[in-house]
Design a protein around this motif. Structure first.
Motif, mmCIF file in Angstrom:
data_model
loop_
_atom_site.group_PDB
_atom_site.id
_atom_site.type_symbol
_atom_site.label_atom_id
_atom_site.label_comp_id
_atom_site.label_asym_id
_atom_site.label_seq_id
_atom_site.Cartn_x
_atom_site.Cartn_y
_atom_site.Cartn_z
ATOM 1 N N LYS A 1 0.852 -1.195 0.000
ATOM 2 C CA LYS A 1 0.000 0.000 0.000
ATOM 3 C C LYS A 1 0.886 1.242 0.000
ATOM 4 C CE LYS A 1 -0.220 -0.412 5.006
ATOM 5 N NZ LYS A 1 -0.983 -0.582 6.225
ATOM 6 N N GLY A 2 0.327 2.345 -0.504
ATOM 7 C CA GLY A 2 1.114 3.565 -0.468
ATOM 8 C C GLY A 2 0.662 4.561 -1.510
ATOM 9 N N PRO A 3 1.421 5.602 -1.749
ATOM 10 C CA PRO A 3 2.643 5.915 -1.001
ATOM 11 C C PRO A 3 2.368 6.543 0.372
ATOM 12 C CG PRO A 3 2.307 7.518 -2.753
ATOM 13 C CD PRO A 3 1.192 6.528 -2.873
ATOM 14 N N TYR A 4 3.404 6.467 1.221
ATOM 15 C CA TYR A 4 3.346 7.046 2.563
ATOM 16 C C TYR A 4 4.613 7.852 2.837
ATOM 17 C CZ TYR A 4 -0.464 3.965 4.149
ATOM 18 O OH TYR A 4 -1.665 3.327 4.311
ATOM 19 N N MET B 1 9.860 8.892 11.866
ATOM 20 C CA MET B 1 10.447 8.240 13.038
ATOM 21 C C MET B 1 11.039 9.296 13.946
ATOM 22 S SD MET B 1 12.234 5.289 10.836
ATOM 23 C CE MET B 1 11.858 6.187 9.347
ATOM 24 N N GLU B 2 10.804 9.148 15.228
ATOM 25 C CA GLU B 2 11.447 10.037 16.192
ATOM 26 C C GLU B 2 12.200 9.165 17.169
ATOM 27 O OE1 GLU B 2 8.758 13.390 17.501
ATOM 28 O OE2 GLU B 2 7.584 12.535 15.862
ATOM 29 N N GLY B 3 13.507 9.452 17.321
ATOM 30 C CA GLY B 3 14.338 8.576 18.136
ATOM 31 C C GLY B 3 14.302 7.186 17.539
ATOM 32 N N ASN B 4 13.909 6.190 18.341
ATOM 33 C CA ASN B 4 13.890 4.816 17.808
ATOM 34 C C ASN B 4 12.466 4.300 17.605
ATOM 35 O OD1 ASN B 4 13.097 4.365 20.410
ATOM 36 N ND2 ASN B 4 14.410 2.577 20.721
ATOM 37 N N THR B 5 11.520 5.235 17.398
ATOM 38 C CA THR B 5 10.121 4.824 17.270
ATOM 39 C C THR B 5 9.480 5.397 16.007
ATOM 40 O OG1 THR B 5 10.006 4.873 19.686
ATOM 41 C CG2 THR B 5 7.914 4.788 18.533
ATOM 42 N N ILE B 6 8.674 4.565 15.360
ATOM 43 C CA ILE B 6 7.851 5.067 14.246
ATOM 44 C C ILE B 6 6.716 5.862 14.885
ATOM 45 C CG2 ILE B 6 6.370 4.440 12.300
ATOM 46 C CD1 ILE B 6 7.880 1.675 12.296
ATOM 47 N N THR B 7 6.560 7.131 14.484
ATOM 48 C CA THR B 7 5.547 7.956 15.156
ATOM 49 C C THR B 7 4.367 8.305 14.264
ATOM 50 O OG1 THR B 7 6.833 9.928 14.631
ATOM 51 C CG2 THR B 7 7.132 8.970 16.834
ATOM 52 N N GLN B 8 4.567 8.227 12.935
ATOM 53 C CA GLN B 8 3.486 8.696 12.068
ATOM 54 C C GLN B 8 3.627 8.098 10.684
ATOM 55 O OE1 GLN B 8 3.718 12.946 11.679
ATOM 56 N NE2 GLN B 8 1.674 13.125 10.792
ATOM 57 N N MET B 9 2.483 7.779 10.074
ATOM 58 C CA MET B 9 2.478 7.370 8.669
ATOM 59 C C MET B 9 1.434 8.223 7.959
ATOM 60 S SD MET B 9 2.729 3.256 8.960
ATOM 61 C CE MET B 9 2.633 2.950 7.183
ATOM 62 N N VAL B 10 1.881 9.039 7.009
ATOM 63 C CA VAL B 10 0.973 9.937 6.303
ATOM 64 C C VAL B 10 0.703 9.366 4.918
ATOM 65 C CG1 VAL B 10 0.640 12.275 5.435
ATOM 66 C CG2 VAL B 10 1.907 11.901 7.581
ATOM 67 N N ALA B 11 -0.569 9.035 4.657
ATOM 68 C CA ALA B 11 -0.943 8.462 3.357
ATOM 69 C C ALA B 11 -0.954 9.549 2.291
ATOM 70 C CB ALA B 11 -2.309 7.805 3.460
ATOM 71 N N PRO C 1 -4.124 9.140 -3.906
ATOM 72 C CA PRO C 1 -5.048 10.158 -4.432
ATOM 73 C C PRO C 1 -6.277 10.382 -3.563
ATOM 74 C CG PRO C 1 -4.311 8.704 -6.185
ATOM 75 C CD PRO C 1 -3.763 8.142 -4.918
ATOM 76 N N VAL C 2 -6.815 9.342 -2.967
ATOM 77 C CA VAL C 2 -8.012 9.513 -2.140
ATOM 78 C C VAL C 2 -7.687 10.356 -0.901
ATOM 79 C CG1 VAL C 2 -9.748 8.306 -0.743
ATOM 80 C CG2 VAL C 2 -9.069 7.372 -2.962
ATOM 81 N N ALA C 3 -6.555 10.043 -0.268
ATOM 82 C CA ALA C 3 -6.147 10.808 0.913
ATOM 83 C C ALA C 3 -5.836 12.258 0.533
ATOM 84 C CB ALA C 3 -4.927 10.167 1.549
ATOM 85 N N MET C 4 -5.221 12.450 -0.645
ATOM 86 C CA MET C 4 -4.868 13.808 -1.095
ATOM 87 C C MET C 4 -6.127 14.624 -1.350
ATOM 88 S SD MET C 4 -1.369 13.755 -1.867
ATOM 89 C CE MET C 4 -0.760 14.236 -3.463
ATOM 90 N N ARG D 1 -1.249 15.881 4.744
ATOM 91 C CA ARG D 1 -0.343 16.969 5.117
ATOM 92 C C ARG D 1 1.028 16.381 5.350
ATOM 93 N NH1 ARG D 1 -2.292 21.712 6.638
ATOM 94 N NH2 ARG D 1 -4.534 22.039 6.460
ATOM 95 N N ARG D 2 1.953 16.783 4.499
ATOM 96 C CA ARG D 2 3.276 16.143 4.556
ATOM 97 C C ARG D 2 4.092 16.686 5.726
ATOM 98 N NH1 ARG D 2 5.543 14.695 -1.289
ATOM 99 N NH2 ARG D 2 6.448 13.069 0.010
ATOM 100 N N PRO D 3 4.644 15.804 6.517
ATOM 101 C CA PRO D 3 5.449 16.235 7.662
ATOM 102 C C PRO D 3 6.800 16.781 7.193
ATOM 103 C CG PRO D 3 5.538 13.856 7.426
ATOM 104 C CD PRO D 3 4.585 14.347 6.374
ATOM 105 N N VAL D 4 7.440 17.572 8.025
ATOM 106 C CA VAL D 4 8.786 18.049 7.691
ATOM 107 C C VAL D 4 9.784 17.527 8.726
ATOM 108 C CG1 VAL D 4 8.063 20.095 6.428
ATOM 109 C CG2 VAL D 4 8.419 20.234 8.892
ATOM 110 N N ALA D 5 11.016 17.423 8.274
ATOM 111 C CA ALA D 5 12.035 16.834 9.148
ATOM 112 C C ALA D 5 12.526 17.829 10.191
ATOM 113 C CB ALA D 5 13.202 16.323 8.309
ATOM 114 N N GLY D 6 12.541 19.107 9.852
ATOM 115 C CA GLY D 6 13.051 20.112 10.791
ATOM 116 C C GLY D 6 14.565 20.194 10.745
ATOM 117 N N ALA D 7 15.111 21.161 11.451
ATOM 118 C CA ALA D 7 16.546 21.457 11.366
ATOM 119 C C ALA D 7 17.414 20.262 11.765
ATOM 120 C CB ALA D 7 16.878 22.660 12.235
ATOM 121 N N ALA D 8 17.005 19.529 12.801
ATOM 122 C CA ALA D 8 17.828 18.412 13.292
ATOM 123 C C ALA D 8 17.429 17.088 12.635
ATOM 124 C CB ALA D 8 17.696 18.291 14.794
#
Ligand SMILES: [Zn+2]
Length: 511
Positions: free
Chosen positions: A55-58, A62-72, A75-78, A84-91
Motif C-alpha cells: 500500500k502507499g505511497p506514505y 520516526m522520532e528517536g527509535n520509534t515510528i511515530t506517524q504514517m501519512v498516506a 489520491p483519495v487521501a490527497m 499533510r506532509r510532515p517536515v524533518a526540521g533542522a535536526a
C-alpha cells in the motif's frame, strides 16, 4: 478577514506541515550510522509484516527509535485533504523512497554469532555488517560464546556497535540430572539470557528444563534431531519453536525408527546427512498430520531453515554462489571445505543419488511446512548461516526464496521473516511491523520484493529498462533502532575487510 489568532495558527501549521502538493523546502539526506532526532522516509510503498498487501505511497516519520506517524499520500487521501506532509526540521533527515518499497527490518531467528570458524579468527564486524546490508535488524543467536554474545547484545542496545538487535538463546548443554538442569536454567536467567536453545537432550532432562524455563519466562528453541526426543516431546513440554525439522517426520514413522543401514553411525556426519535425505519419505502422512495438528494446538512454532540443507540437494550450486567472489571471508571459505572435524562440512563422495533423495525430501518437507501454516501454525524464518556454504544474510534471503518455492505467497514469506519471527521472540508488540508505536526498524528496498525476492540481495539484480541492462536492487537503507545504515556503504566495507584478510593470508580468490 481572519482574526490574528487564526492566522497565527495557520502559519504555525504551515511551518509544521507542507501542503499535499508541496515539495519539502529543504532536505538533509540521512547520514550513514547517525540517528537523527527525526527521520522521514518519503513516498514509500509499504509492505507491512502482518500479511497484508502492499500500500502507499506514505511518508513515514520516526522520532528517536520509534515510528511515530504514517501519512498516506494516495489520491483519495490527497483529495480528502488529509495528506499533510510532515517536515524533518533542522535536526532531522530524510530518505527519498520514490519507486521503492519499505518493509519492517528482517529478523533472523536462527543465527549464530561467530567471531571464529574452526578456531581461525573472523572479525565479528564482518557478520554484523552483512546482516545489516541484507536488511536484517534483529537476530536470535541460538548458540555461540554466551558471554561474548551477551556483551555484544548490550553494546548493540546502547548503540555502541554496528549490529542488528541481538537476542541470546544460549546452547543448553547436557546436564546429567534434574537438579543440575534446573540450576543451569536459573544460572542462564541470572546471566541475562533471553531464552534457551536445546540440542541432543534426553527426555527427562528436557521435561524439567522446560518446566523451569517456563517458570522464569524463558522461551525455548529446540534443534530436534533424530534422538530420544521428537516433536511429541516439544508438543507435551511447551517448546516455543522447533528448529530445522528432523524430529517432526521422526515422530510420524510407524515403527518409531528410521530404516537405517546396519553400518549407520549417527556421529559420522556424512552418514547422518546422507540418511536424513531418506527421512521424510518414511513419515506416515496420517501420523504426520496428527503431529502438525498437535503442534498448532500447543503453539509450537516451526523454523525450518530450508537454506542450510540446500547443498545436500545441489552441491554445485552451493559451492559456486556468486557473492563468494567478493564477500566470502577466507576463514569461512576454509571452514566450508569438506573436513570431518568441522560441523556441516560432510561432502565426501556426495552422489547424484544423494541429491535425488534430498530433492524428494525437500518436496515432502515443503508440503509439510505449507500444510502446517494452512492449519494455523506459526512459521518463522532463520538461516543457520556460517555452516554448509551459507553466508550470513545471503542465507536468510535464500531462505525466503525457498519459502516461496514451498508455495507461500511472497506477502506471507515477508510475514514469516518479520511479524512471525517477532511473535516467536515474544516481541510482536514492538517489532516486525511498519506501524506507529513500533520500533524504527525498517528497510528501504530498491525494487519490489513481492515481484522478485532476489532484489533483497545486496549484490542486486539485472533488469531491462528502455532496452538497456540496468543493475538495480539491494537494500538501500537499513534503519535499526532509528539509526540509518546505507547498504552499499556497508558492503564496500565488507569487501575491503575480505580483500585485506585474503592479502594477509595469500589467497586472492576463493578456490
Ligand atoms: Zn544452528
Amino acid at each position: 478577514m481572519l482574526p490574528t489568532s487564526l492566522l497565527r495558527t495557520a502559519s504555525l501549521a504551515a511551518a509544521l506541515f507542507l501542503c499535499a502538493a508541496g515539495v519539502p523546502a529543504q532536505t538533509t539526506t540521512a547520514a550513514h550510522g547517525v540517528r537523527p532526532a527525526r527521520l522521514i522516509i518519503r513516498n514509500a510503498t509499504v509492505v507491512d509484516g502482518n500479511g497484508t498487501p502492499a500500500k502507499g505511497p506514505y511518508d513515514i516519520v520516526m522520532e528517536g527509535n520509534t515510528i511515530t506517524q504514517m501519512v498516506a499520500l494516495d489520491p483519495v487521501a490527497m483529495k480528502g485533504g488529509r495528506a499533510r506532509r510532515p517536515v524533518a526540521g533542522a535536526a532531522g533527515a530524510e530518505i527519498d523512497a520514490t519507486g521503492k518499497y519499505v518493509l519492517p527490518g528482517l529478523i533472523d531467528v536462527h543465527a549464530h554469532l561467530q567471531d571464529e570458524r574452526g578456531g581461525i579468527p573472523q572479525p565479528i564486524e564482518y557478520e554484523m555488517k552483512i546482516w545489516l546490508a541484507c536488511g536484517i535488524t534483529a537476530v536470535r543467536d541460538v548458540g555461540s560464546d554466551t558471554k561474548k554474545a551477551l556483551a555484544w547484545r548490550d553494546s548493540s542496545n546502547r548503540g555502541a556497535m554496528v549490529s542488528p538487535t541481538i537476542f541470546v538463546y544460549p546452547m543448553f548443554g547436557r546436564p546429567t540430572n534434574a537438579d543440575s538442569a534446573r540450576a543451569h536454567v536459573r544460572e542462564l536467567k541470572a546471566m541475562g539470557a533471553d531464552g534457551i536453545k536445546l540440542l541432543g537432550i534426553d527426555r527427562d532432562i528436557m521435561q524439567v528444563t522446560e518446566d523451569e524455563a517456563h517458570k522464569l519466562g524463558l522461551r525455548i528453541a529446540h534443534h530436534v534431531g533424530v534422538e530420544e526426543t521428537n516433536a511429541w516431546d516439544d508438543i507435551h513440554f511447551g517448546t516455543t519453536s522447533i528448529e530445522h525439522w528432523y524430529g517432526i517426520p521422526d515422530a510420524a514413522i510407524p515403527d518409531g525408527v528410521q530404516n537405517f543401514p546396519a553400518s549407520y553411525n549417527y556421529n559420522n556426519e556424512t552418514d547422518r546427512f546422507r540418511w536424513a535425505g531418506h527421512l521424510w519419505r518414511e513419515a506416515d502422512p496420517k501420523r504426520l498430520d496428527m503431529v502438525l495438528d498437535s503442534m498448532v494446538a500447543r503453539h509450537v512454532a516451526w523454523v525450518p531453515t530450508f537454506d542450510i540443507y540446500e547443498a545436500s540437494r545441489d552441491l554445485q550450486r552451493a559451492q559456486t554462489q556468486p557473492w563468494f567472489k567478493d564477500y566470502l571471508h577466507p576463514t569461512l571459505e576454509q571452514y566450508f571445505k569438506p573436513d570431518p572435524a568441522n560441523h556441516g562440512s560432510y561432502f565426501f563422495g556426495w552422489t547424484s543419488t544423494d541429491e535425488t533423495f534430498w530433492k524428494e525430501n525437500y518436496r515432502i518437507w515443503m508440503n509439510a511446512v505449507r500444510e502446517f501454516a494452512r492449519k494455523g501454525g506459526l512459521v518463522g524464518a532463520g538461516d543457520d548461516a556460517g555452516f554448509i556454504y551459507q553466508m550470513y544474510g545471503f542465507g536468510l534471503i535464500r531462505e525466503l526464496e525457498l519459502h516461496q518455492e514451498a508455495g507461500f505467497n511472497p506477502i506471507k514469506v515477508i510475514q514469516h521473516a518479520t511479524y512471525n519471527n517477532a511473535r516467536i521472540l515474544g516481541k510482536e508488540s514492538e517489532l516486525g511491523r511498519v506501524r506507529p508505536g513500533y520500533r524504527a526498524d525498517l528497510i528501504v528496498v530498491n525494487g519490489n520484493p513481492l515481484a522478485n525476492l532476489k532484489v533483497l540481495y545486496p549484490t542486486g539484480v539485472d533488469d531491462i529498462r528502455d532496452g538497456k541492462v540496468v543493475h538495480t536492487g539491494g537494500v538501500e537503507w537499513t534503519i535499526k533502532d532509528g539509526i540509518p545504515y546505507n547498504g552499499p556503504t556497508l558492503m564496500r566495507e565488507v569487501k575491503e575487510m575480505v580483500a585485506k584478510a585474503r592479502a594477509e593470508r595469500g589467497t586472492d580468490q576463493p578456490r
